[in-house]
Design a protein around this motif. Structure first.
Motif, PDB file in Angstrom:
ATOM      1  N   TYR A 250       0.201   1.399   2.818  1.00  0.00           N
ATOM      2  CA  TYR A 250       1.159   0.928   1.348  1.00  0.00           C
ATOM      3  C   TYR A 250       0.664  -0.305   0.855  1.00  0.00           C
ATOM      4  O   TYR A 250       0.699  -0.166  -0.253  1.00  0.00           O
ATOM      5  CB  TYR A 250       2.477   0.810   2.202  1.00  0.00           C
ATOM      6  CG  TYR A 250       3.499   2.211   1.903  1.00  0.00           C
ATOM      7  CD1 TYR A 250       4.223   2.385   0.974  1.00  0.00           C
ATOM      8  CD2 TYR A 250       3.520   3.186   3.200  1.00  0.00           C
ATOM      9  CE1 TYR A 250       5.102   3.435   0.941  1.00  0.00           C
ATOM     10  CE2 TYR A 250       4.144   4.030   3.160  1.00  0.00           C
ATOM     11  CZ  TYR A 250       5.117   4.209   2.114  1.00  0.00           C
ATOM     12  OH  TYR A 250       5.859   5.447   1.871  1.00  0.00           O
ATOM     13  N   LEU A 251       0.278  -1.129   1.657  1.00  0.00           N
ATOM     14  CA  LEU A 251      -0.155  -2.389   1.161  1.00  0.00           C
ATOM     15  C   LEU A 251      -1.455  -2.239   0.115  1.00  0.00           C
ATOM     16  O   LEU A 251      -1.686  -2.930  -0.701  1.00  0.00           O
ATOM     17  CB  LEU A 251      -0.396  -3.485   2.086  1.00  0.00           C
ATOM     18  CG  LEU A 251       0.872  -3.837   2.936  1.00  0.00           C
ATOM     19  CD1 LEU A 251       0.446  -4.716   4.119  1.00  0.00           C
ATOM     20  CD2 LEU A 251       2.093  -4.411   1.955  1.00  0.00           C
ATOM     21  N   TYR A 252      -2.435  -1.488   0.710  1.00  0.00           N
ATOM     22  CA  TYR A 252      -3.769  -1.257   0.069  1.00  0.00           C
ATOM     23  C   TYR A 252      -3.259  -0.645  -1.385  1.00  0.00           C
ATOM     24  O   TYR A 252      -3.935  -0.985  -2.456  1.00  0.00           O
ATOM     25  CB  TYR A 252      -4.639  -0.351   0.867  1.00  0.00           C
ATOM     26  CG  TYR A 252      -5.253  -1.126   1.982  1.00  0.00           C
ATOM     27  CD1 TYR A 252      -5.659  -2.615   1.780  1.00  0.00           C
ATOM     28  CD2 TYR A 252      -5.965  -0.276   3.167  1.00  0.00           C
ATOM     29  CE1 TYR A 252      -6.042  -3.102   2.786  1.00  0.00           C
ATOM     30  CE2 TYR A 252      -6.454  -0.975   4.148  1.00  0.00           C
ATOM     31  CZ  TYR A 252      -6.671  -2.432   3.778  1.00  0.00           C
ATOM     32  OH  TYR A 252      -7.312  -3.105   4.953  1.00  0.00           O
ATOM     33  N   ARG A 253      -2.535   0.371  -1.343  1.00  0.00           N
ATOM     34  CA  ARG A 253      -1.915   1.087  -2.387  1.00  0.00           C
ATOM     35  C   ARG A 253      -1.382   0.139  -3.497  1.00  0.00           C
ATOM     36  O   ARG A 253      -1.752   0.111  -4.655  1.00  0.00           O
ATOM     37  CB  ARG A 253      -1.007   2.226  -2.254  1.00  0.00           C
ATOM     38  CG  ARG A 253      -0.759   3.128  -3.382  1.00  0.00           C
ATOM     39  CD  ARG A 253       0.466   2.864  -3.751  1.00  0.00           C
ATOM     40  NE  ARG A 253       0.948   3.568  -4.888  1.00  0.00           N
ATOM     41  CZ  ARG A 253       2.008   3.217  -5.629  1.00  0.00           C
ATOM     42  NH1 ARG A 253       3.102   2.264  -5.259  1.00  0.00           N
ATOM     43  NH2 ARG A 253       2.479   4.188  -6.650  1.00  0.00           N
ATOM     44  N   ALA A 254      -0.599  -0.839  -3.110  1.00  0.00           N
ATOM     45  CA  ALA A 254       0.140  -1.789  -3.913  1.00  0.00           C
ATOM     46  C   ALA A 254      -0.843  -2.551  -4.562  1.00  0.00           C
ATOM     47  O   ALA A 254      -0.831  -2.893  -5.547  1.00  0.00           O
ATOM     48  CB  ALA A 254       1.197  -2.646  -3.052  1.00  0.00           C
ATOM     49  N   LEU A 255      -1.896  -3.087  -4.063  1.00  0.00           N
ATOM     50  CA  LEU A 255      -2.973  -3.822  -4.618  1.00  0.00           C
ATOM     51  C   LEU A 255      -4.172  -3.052  -5.187  1.00  0.00           C
ATOM     52  O   LEU A 255      -5.148  -3.519  -5.623  1.00  0.00           O
ATOM     53  CB  LEU A 255      -3.529  -4.778  -3.418  1.00  0.00           C
ATOM     54  CG  LEU A 255      -2.746  -5.766  -2.938  1.00  0.00           C
ATOM     55  CD1 LEU A 255      -3.492  -6.455  -1.567  1.00  0.00           C
ATOM     56  CD2 LEU A 255      -2.116  -6.702  -3.807  1.00  0.00           C
ATOM     57  N   ASN A 256      -3.903  -1.661  -5.233  1.00  0.00           N
ATOM     58  CA  ASN A 256      -4.918  -0.598  -5.776  1.00  0.00           C
ATOM     59  C   ASN A 256      -6.471  -1.043  -5.433  1.00  0.00           C
ATOM     60  O   ASN A 256      -7.271  -0.997  -5.798  1.00  0.00           O
ATOM     61  CB  ASN A 256      -5.169  -0.883  -7.407  1.00  0.00           C
ATOM     62  CG  ASN A 256      -5.502   0.364  -7.770  1.00  0.00           C
ATOM     63  OD1 ASN A 256      -5.832   1.317  -7.312  1.00  0.00           O
ATOM     64  ND2 ASN A 256      -6.251   0.262  -9.054  1.00  0.00           N
ATOM     65  N   ARG A 257      -6.445  -1.345  -3.802  1.00  0.00           N
ATOM     66  CA  ARG A 257      -7.706  -1.384  -3.220  1.00  0.00           C
ATOM     67  C   ARG A 257      -8.492  -0.190  -2.634  1.00  0.00           C
ATOM     68  O   ARG A 257      -8.079   0.155  -1.620  1.00  0.00           O
ATOM     69  CB  ARG A 257      -7.439  -2.603  -2.071  1.00  0.00           C
ATOM     70  CG  ARG A 257      -7.367  -4.061  -2.689  1.00  0.00           C
ATOM     71  CD  ARG A 257      -6.627  -4.692  -1.402  1.00  0.00           C
ATOM     72  NE  ARG A 257      -7.395  -5.021  -0.276  1.00  0.00           N
ATOM     73  CZ  ARG A 257      -7.572  -5.671   0.775  1.00  0.00           C
ATOM     74  NH1 ARG A 257      -6.166  -6.739   0.855  1.00  0.00           N
ATOM     75  NH2 ARG A 257      -8.305  -5.926   1.738  1.00  0.00           N
ATOM     76  N   ILE A 258      -8.834   0.551  -3.798  1.00  0.00           N
ATOM     77  CA  ILE A 258      -9.313   1.931  -3.407  1.00  0.00           C
ATOM     78  C   ILE A 258     -10.307   1.955  -2.311  1.00  0.00           C
ATOM     79  O   ILE A 258     -10.142   2.833  -1.428  1.00  0.00           O
ATOM     80  CB  ILE A 258      -9.787   2.430  -4.780  1.00  0.00           C
ATOM     81  CG1 ILE A 258      -8.684   2.410  -5.938  1.00  0.00           C
ATOM     82  CG2 ILE A 258     -10.415   3.844  -4.637  1.00  0.00           C
ATOM     83  CD1 ILE A 258      -9.175   2.960  -7.117  1.00  0.00           C
ATOM     84  N   ASP A 259     -11.170   1.097  -2.301  1.00  0.00           N
ATOM     85  CA  ASP A 259     -12.468   1.193  -1.099  1.00  0.00           C
ATOM     86  C   ASP A 259     -11.871   0.872   0.259  1.00  0.00           C
ATOM     87  O   ASP A 259     -12.134   1.715   0.990  1.00  0.00           O
ATOM     88  CB  ASP A 259     -13.222  -0.002  -1.421  1.00  0.00           C
ATOM     89  CG  ASP A 259     -14.218   0.230  -2.705  1.00  0.00           C
ATOM     90  OD1 ASP A 259     -14.264   1.413  -3.264  1.00  0.00           O
ATOM     91  OD2 ASP A 259     -14.805  -0.675  -3.398  1.00  0.00           O
ATOM     92  N   ASP A 260     -10.638  -0.202   0.318  1.00  0.00           N
ATOM     93  CA  ASP A 260     -10.009  -0.236   1.494  1.00  0.00           C
ATOM     94  C   ASP A 260      -9.165   0.812   1.979  1.00  0.00           C
ATOM     95  O   ASP A 260      -9.092   1.520   3.057  1.00  0.00           O
ATOM     96  CB  ASP A 260      -9.155  -1.311   1.458  1.00  0.00           C
ATOM     97  CG  ASP A 260     -10.020  -2.627   1.466  1.00  0.00           C
ATOM     98  OD1 ASP A 260     -11.419  -2.643   2.158  1.00  0.00           O
ATOM     99  OD2 ASP A 260      -9.804  -3.521   1.060  1.00  0.00           O
ATOM    100  N   MET A 261      -8.718   1.565   0.891  1.00  0.00           N
ATOM    101  CA  MET A 261      -7.686   2.962   1.222  1.00  0.00           C
ATOM    102  C   MET A 261      -8.567   3.845   1.629  1.00  0.00           C
ATOM    103  O   MET A 261      -8.464   4.795   2.766  1.00  0.00           O
ATOM    104  CB  MET A 261      -7.094   3.174  -0.308  1.00  0.00           C
ATOM    105  CG  MET A 261      -5.806   2.173  -0.604  1.00  0.00           C
ATOM    106  SD  MET A 261      -5.499   2.748  -2.251  1.00  0.00           S
ATOM    107  CE  MET A 261      -4.621   4.334  -1.739  1.00  0.00           C
ATOM    108  N   GLU A 262      -9.702   4.019   1.032  1.00  0.00           N
ATOM    109  CA  GLU A 262     -10.586   5.289   1.378  1.00  0.00           C
ATOM    110  C   GLU A 262     -11.209   4.905   2.810  1.00  0.00           C
ATOM    111  O   GLU A 262     -11.657   5.836   3.702  1.00  0.00           O
ATOM    112  CB  GLU A 262     -11.732   5.635   0.547  1.00  0.00           C
ATOM    113  CG  GLU A 262     -11.200   6.193  -1.000  1.00  0.00           C
ATOM    114  CD  GLU A 262     -11.970   6.312  -2.071  1.00  0.00           C
ATOM    115  OE1 GLU A 262     -13.494   5.934  -1.759  1.00  0.00           O
ATOM    116  OE2 GLU A 262     -11.800   6.511  -3.234  1.00  0.00           O
TER     117      GLU A 262
END
Length: 1002
Positions: A555-567
């Motif tokens: 959720y937090l990664y998505r809020a910051l749009n940190r795509i690399d960390d999300m993947e």
């Protein structure tokens, strides 16, 4: 009324006022000395020669509250009886009581008054007894031991070599002096109740012994040493006695009596003062307003303490030193050296003050005596001290205090972690998110689920996992970060308004000068909260908490749009709940992350569907391809396209799948993107159950020839398949590709190029799967495999110019003549032709090859050079007559003469070598026959004394046998040993015995 307040520089609230009372109500005189013990008994020595005993309850402050008092409160002299109780008063004389020395171990009190020592019990119940043999005592102190190993037994050194004549006489008479002057027997070991007394210029070490009935008390002079005149202060620790005079400080050894100067005082200086620090077992030396801490050997340890003024008295409380003067008491930290708290209980010129503490150095009660009153202070509990600092938002000081308490062993690791977590929540609501998370990470007991309410609103899947720990109630209940930021911004705006009105607030000054924006604060909060969850992932957590941590981190990664960390999170081992994330990721367009998440959870079909959609969208231009955008900036950089990435990730999933239908469903679009990935899927060793080769071969697109060839190659070479169908299919596929390649090369061949260049077959999607040319692969396979049908392959390539391949196939079919014709006449490869003849192994093969060279047929010119090469290399194997008959009349003589001459010479040499070998063989045969004849004709003489070399029986007229090594045995032993092995164990079959002959020697 007396006012107690703190200095503006106060940083901690270590003590709080407990009560103040006037002892003159019980004795109309001033206070001269004071002492306290761990039982909260207070001994007051007055100037009139009396001792007053009071009892105080430090746990019951007079305001009936347990919180820290206002330092500006006013204390009354009238004290309720429940807090302080007067026990008893005794008189020791008419002179002032200078010192009250408590011996709590034996329940005794020694009093110094008018140069005499008096003894009574700790409850003042027994009559005061005067220790009459000591006169002119100016100072007394008891011995303090840091450890038994660092202290010597004074009785072992009580030979009294430095003692007076009277002491030596007393020692010879029995060693002990009773209080009433009657001698008693000397006990064998030193007791714990030893003190030192300064009498004039002498320093006497005395041991106090109490009888079993508590009525007989003995004083034993252990040692008497020469001292310094004018002793003002005295401390005895271990084997060292530190003495302070107006000249300076000196150290005496209680063992040897030797002394040395520690340092001297300036000409203009305040009186010396020594304070034993019970907790560290060190000594504080005062030089004017500077306190120097030394060890038992007088060596400085640590830093110095600088006081505002030279104190009248010094006390100790845990990690602090208390100094009093001019109606003020100040607390200084021993290690840090700073003043942490100040109390004022009178004006300047108030008179001399005395501070008393418990001898443990870690007590709860502190008493300050002035000439007319006694003020008691209670140590604030550690928890209340920490709370007070947190309320003042003095977080750094709170952490420092907690760490000190932890190092002193006053609080546990759990309490330290608790405080870090509490500070973290306070900082979080003060919008200091980075510092808050730093404290969260230092807490070993804080649960990651405690931050869940800051990320997702209640109720949610993990609401019941959140511990309802309110800590000390210093911060609001948990709320989502958006609400925390909004409330914090409102507090900042309110503080700005109050500051304009002249009202101080606790809001950070930086926030008031540069108010942050909501977006910046929210981003900072999410970054640091995600940092905490990232560290929490490495901890040992329950499954439900792990699920919450990973899901909320996404959720937090998505809020910051940190795509690399999300993947990265989705593709690694995680405990995310798919149901909580798939709608969120789908609607936000993070399909790659969703695909990784599906794959990590074993939902392969959904993951592959997403990758297929992504590959299609990249190719159709619906999505921007990052590779194409990057190529615009740097054309030299090799960036994998979006389609490639999608196909690669899909292939990783398919490599592990044993679901054949699902593999075949997605095989086609991956092959369109990158055939190599398709091959990796088909040949993967990661899956548990391998796919059916027949169905895979049937499903492969006929246009994807290289994929089929690579798969068949894997089946044959890696899987050791012996299926003739696969071998034949692989050979036919390679042959067809080779024909197509040859035709393409022939079409584009340059007119002046005398040979063909092999090129790779390029697939429409990129580079070839194979590194080697197709003809090379075909030739290698045709030679190595014996399981394909050569006739079927030969039918396919019969009309082509693949002559080497034809030669290999004819060789498989045993058509030697056709093979030699292709090698010698079509390919003109003399070396290969000669090698093939060597494989055949018959001389007629060479003659056949020579005939082909000399008569090529079909109008082709004779190949004289090849024929000469053949005669040169293998002429000795050919019959010269046949060669001469075969040679063409048209062959130039200069080409054939040398070769024929060499062949004839080789033939003659070979013949003569044969004759030599033949004659040598005959000679060896004759030599062997002669040797055998000699052996058989040898005579052996046997007499009556001859013995068998095996059984040692007399031979006499018995039959016997003799071996080549000259050993003789009876016939019975000969039958047992056999013909080939003698008595010595020599085996003549394995190791023949060679005897010198006329031709052969050893």
């Amino acid at each position: 009324m007396a006012t107690t307040n703190t200095d503006p520089t106060t940083t901690r609230t270590v003590l709080e006022p407990l009560l103040t009372f006037d002892p003159t109500l019980h004795s109309h005189t001033s206070i001269k000395s004071i002492a306290t013990n761990s039982q909260s008994f207070i001994y007051l020595g007055t100037s009139s020669g009396s001792i007053l005993l009071f009892s105080i309850n430090p746990d019951t402050p007079n305001d009936k509250t347990t919180s820290i008092k206002d330092p500006n409160s006013t204390l009354d002299f009238d004290v309720p009886s429940r807090n302080v109780s007067f026990i008893k008063s005794v008189s020791v004389g008419d002179s002032a009581v200078e010192t009250v020395l408590l011996l709590d171990e034996i329940g005794k009190v020694i009093v110094l008054s008018d140069g005499f020592l008096f003894l009574t019990d700790s409850g003042l119940g027994q009559p005061v007894r005067k220790l009459g043999f000591l006169k002119g005592v100016s100072f007394i102190t008891k011995r303090v031991k840091s450890s038994e190993s660092e202290c010597s037994d004074l009785l072992g050194f009580s030979g009294l070599e430095g003692a007076s004549t009277s002491s030596r006489i007393l020692s010879r008479l029995g060693g002990g002096v009773r209080a009433n002057g009657v001698t008693d027997s000397v006990q064998k070991s030193e007791g714990d109740y030893v003190f030192a007394a300064v009498v004039g210029k002498k320093l006497m070490l005395i041991e106090l012994r109490v009888g079993k009935n508590d009525k007989e008390v003995d004083l034993m002079v252990l040692k008497e040493m020469q001292c310094i005149d004018g002793v003002k202060t005295l401390v005895w620790i271990n084997d060292s006695i530190i003495v302070g005079t107006v000249i300076g400080y000196s150290l005496f050894s209680c063992i040897t009596g030797q002394s040395g100067v520690i340092f001297t005082l300036p000409d203009v200086s305040s009186l010396p003062l020594l304070k034993l620090l019970w907790k560290e077992k060190k000594v504080l030396l005062l030089v004017d307003n500077v306190g120097i801490i030394v060890d038992a050997h007088g060596q400085p340890v640590g830093g110095s303490l600088v006081f505002r003024k030279g104190p009248d008295s010094v006390g100790e409380l845990s990690s602090y030193v208390m100094v009093v003067r001019d109606g003020k008491m100040e607390l200084y930290h021993k290690k840090l050296g700073g003043c942490v708290q100040t109390f004022s209980f009178g004006s300047e010129g108030f008179g001399p003050c005395i501070v008393a503490d418990e001898e443990s150095g870690n007590g709860k009660l502190v008493a300050v005596a002035t000439p007319t009153k006694v003020i008691f202070y209670r140590r604030v509990p550690a928890e209340e001290q920490i709370k007070d600092l947190l309320r003042k938002k003095n977080f750094k000081e709170a952490v420092s205090l907690v760490e000190e308490l932890k190092s002193d062993g006053e609080i546990s690791n759990e309490m330290l972690s608790f405080v870090h977590a509490q500070i973290g929540f306070l900082l979080l609501f003060d919008l200091h998110f980075e510092e808050a998370v730093n404290h969260f990470l230092q807490s070993e007991t804080m649960q990651p689920s405690e931050v869940f309410p800051f990320i997702m609103r209640d109720p949610n899947r993990w609401s019941l996992l959140v511990p309802r720990n309110r800590y000390w109630g210093l911060h609001p209940p948990p709320a989502p970060l958006e609400d925390v930021v909004d409330d914090g911004l409102m507090a900042i705006q309110r503080a700005i308004f109050l500051k304009k009105a002249g009202v101080d607030t606790t809001v950070n000054e930086n926030f008031l000068l540069n108010p942050p924006t909501r977006a910046d604060l929210l981003e900072l909060a999410i970054k640091n909260m995600s940092r905490y969850l990232e560290v929490s992932r490495e901890k040992e957590l329950s499954l439900s908490v792990k699920e919450g941590v990973d899901t909320l981190l996404m959720y937090l990664y998505r809020a910051l749009n940190r795509i690399d960390d999300m993947e990265k999170l989705a593709s690694s081992g995680n405990s995310c709940i798919v149901e909580e994330l798939e709608t969120l990721l789908d609607e936000s367009g993070h399909l790659r992350t969703l695909a990784f998440l599906y794959a990590s959870k074993g939902m392969s079909s959904k993951a592959l569907t997403i990758w297929r959609i992504l590959a299609k969208n990249y190719s159709s231009g619906l999505w921007k391809d990052p590779a194409r955008e990057h190529d615009l900036l740097d054309a030299n950089t090799n960036v994998i396209s979006g389609r490639e990435v999608a196909a690669t990730e899909a292939s990783k999933i398919l490599e592990e799948l044993s679901d054949q239908d699902l593999v075949l469903q997605h095989l086609g679009w991956i092959a369109d993107v990158n055939p190599l990935l398709t091959v990796q899927v088909l040949t993967s060793e990661k899956r548990v159950d391998q796919l059916s080769p027949d169905e895979i071969i049937a499903a492969i697109d006929p246009k994807k020839v290289e994929i089929l060839q690579r798969y068949l190659q894997w089946l044959i070479e890696d899987q050791d398949s012996c299926d003739t169908q696969f071998h034949t299919l692989y050979a036919l596929s390679l042959a067809k590709s080779a024909i197509e390649t040859f035709e393409v090369q022939s079409t584009f061949q340059e007119p002046d190029d005398g040979r063909l260049e092999e090129t790779k077959i390029s697939d429409p999607g990129g580079n070839s799967i194979f590194q080697n040319p197709v003809r090379e692969r075909l030739q290698i396979f045709l030679q190595s495999s014996d399981l394909y049908d050569p006739e079927e392959v030969l039918d396919l390539i019969e009309g082509s110019d693949l002559w080497l391949e034809k030669a290999i196939l004819y060789r498989k079919l045993g058509q030697e003549t056709l093979v030699l014709q292709i090698l010698a006449l079509k390919l003109e490869d003399s070396e290969a032709a000669e090698q093939y003849c060597a494989e055949i192994g018959r001389p007629d093969a060479y003659m056949q090859l020579l005939d082909m060279y000399l008569d090529p047929q079909n109008g082709k010119e004779p190949m004289f050079n090849a024929a000469v090469r053949l005669l040169h290399n293998h002429g000795e194997l050919l019959d010269p007559l046949q060669v001469l008959e075969t040679l063409s009349p048209d062959m130039p003589l200069q080409l054939a003469s040398d070769t024929i001459l060499r062949m004839l010479r080789a033939r003659l040499h070979h013949h003569r070598q044969g004759q030599i070998v033949h004659n040598l063989s005959r000679a060896l045969n004759v030599d062997a026959k002669l040797a055998r004849l000699e052996e058989r004709s040898r005579h052996v003489q046997i007499n009556d004394e001859s013995l068998c070399d095996s059984c040692h029986a007399r031979l006499g007229t018995k039959l016997f046998a003799m071996y080549p090594d000259d050993t003789v045995v009876c016939y019975k032993c000969f039958r047992r040993l056999g013909e080939s092995t003698s008595v010595t164990g020599h085996d003549f079959k394995r190791d023949p015995l060679i005897k010198p002959g006329w031709l052969v020697t050893r």
